[in-house]
Design a protein around this motif. Structure first.
Motif, short mmCIF file in Angstrom:
data_model
loop_
_atom_site.label_atom_id
_atom_site.label_comp_id
_atom_site.label_asym_id
_atom_site.label_seq_id
_atom_site.Cartn_x
_atom_site.Cartn_y
_atom_site.Cartn_z
N LYS A 191 -14.85 25.28 -19.62
CA LYS A 191 -15.37 24.99 -20.98
C LYS A 191 -14.91 26.04 -21.98
CE LYS A 191 -19.75 23.99 -21.27
NZ LYS A 191 -21.19 24.08 -20.95
N LYS A 192 -14.88 27.29 -21.54
CA LYS A 192 -14.41 28.37 -22.42
C LYS A 192 -12.97 28.11 -22.87
CE LYS A 192 -12.47 32.95 -21.93
NZ LYS A 192 -12.23 34.09 -21.00
N TRP A 193 -12.09 27.80 -21.91
CA TRP A 193 -10.68 27.60 -22.26
C TRP A 193 -10.48 26.32 -23.06
CZ3 TRP A 193 -8.00 31.68 -22.29
CH2 TRP A 193 -8.19 32.68 -21.33
N LEU A 194 -11.22 25.26 -22.73
CA LEU A 194 -11.13 24.03 -23.51
C LEU A 194 -11.59 24.27 -24.94
CD1 LEU A 194 -12.50 21.42 -20.95
CD2 LEU A 194 -10.14 21.59 -21.79
N ASN A 195 -12.64 25.05 -25.10
CA ASN A 195 -13.14 25.33 -26.44
C ASN A 195 -12.12 26.11 -27.25
OD1 ASN A 195 -15.27 24.93 -28.26
ND2 ASN A 195 -16.15 26.94 -27.82
N LEU A 196 -11.47 27.10 -26.61
CA LEU A 196 -10.43 27.85 -27.30
C LEU A 196 -9.25 26.96 -27.68
CD1 LEU A 196 -10.40 31.13 -25.18
CD2 LEU A 196 -11.10 30.92 -27.57
#
Length: 272
Positions: A191-196
């Motif tokens: 989720k962190k990388w998708l959000n970025l």
């Protein structure tokens, strides 16, 4: 290829020559071509590397792919990394040459192995080469020494995602984290990388981020992200993004659908 909740996500991990047209770099050697340039062009294999690169770019844009290959090869001999990168793309696509993924892999490897100075204009070639190599390790190259190596793919995606903030690598890394490919499964990190990536304008990441939080119970907000992604998706990605959105829409109740519609404009602004 990546399958998530019934939708097939197909990555496009290379970037067009036009995007990096003005950038330069320098090492490498390739066999010379016998065929000469059109004399009207004013160019020969002795011309400067950037002039050869420009010629190759224009030739490729105009469908003269054999001329483009020849120009890129000569420029590569003179140490022009942009031409090496463009030539690798042509091998990967079978554009002006017989498609040869292993040849493309070798050229991308040369670019990646030479490294890059922090902040250099050469970074775009280096990062794209890393991501291209990661994809090859993810899929393997049949009939070549390049076997599937998910751990190596994940490491290369991580390098391009973390050190250089490359949205496509962030997206690909997130997909591996979601499924546990090449290492442990970690939905929170995904989720962190998708959000970025979606903040960097990646429509696929926006859709997949929306789908993840939809599955976690944030139905309206997740549906809003998927709906917003449809408006931003490149044609190659619109099919699987629409599949995700339609599935979520069918599982939502009327209140969630209305709330999602109201949230679309907000999430399109890529809030924190």
């Amino acid at each position: 290829m990546f399958k998530y909740n019934g939708a097939i996500v197909r990555p496009d991990w290379r970037i067009s020559v036009a995007l990096f047209f003005s950038l330069l770099l320098g090492m490498g050697a390739y066999p010379s071509m016998v065929r000469a340039f059109d004399l009207k062009s004013g160019l020969s294999k002795e011309s400067g590397p950037f002039d050869l690169f420009k010629f190759g770019f224009n030739a490729q844009k105009n469908g003269k792919t054999e001329d483009a290959v020849e120009a890129y090869r000569y420029a590569a001999e003179k140490g022009h990394t942009g031409s090496r990168w463009a030539l690798a793309n042509m091998y990967a696509d079978g554009d002006g040459v017989v498609k040869n993924d292993y040849e493309a892999f070798k050229i991308y490897s040369e670019i990646a192995n030479q490294g890059v100075e922090p902040g250099s204009e050469d970074t775009v070639y280096f990062v794209n080469a890393l991501t291209s190599l990661a994809n090859y390790y993810h899929e393997g190259i049949p009939g070549s020494p390049v076997a599937v190596d998910l751990a190596q793919a994940r490491q290369l995606y991580f390098q391009a995602a973390s050190t250089f903030g490359f949205a496509e690598a962030q997206f690909e890394l997130a997909k591996m984290l979601l499924t546990g490919e090449g290492g442990k499964k970690n939905v929170q990190q995904a989720k962190k990388w998708l959000n970025l990536a979606r903040k960097n304008g990646h429509a696929g990441a926006m859709a997949l981020f929306g789908n993840v939080i939809f599955e976690e119970g944030q139905a309206a907000r997740g549906l809003a992200f998927m709906t917003a992604a449809i408006d931003k998706c490149p044609p190659k990605d619109c099919g699987w993004i629409q599949d995700l959105q339609e599935r979520a829409f069918s599982l939502s109740d009327e209140k969630e659908r209305r709330t999602a519609v109201a949230l679309v404009a907000q999430v399109q602004q890529q809030p924190e």
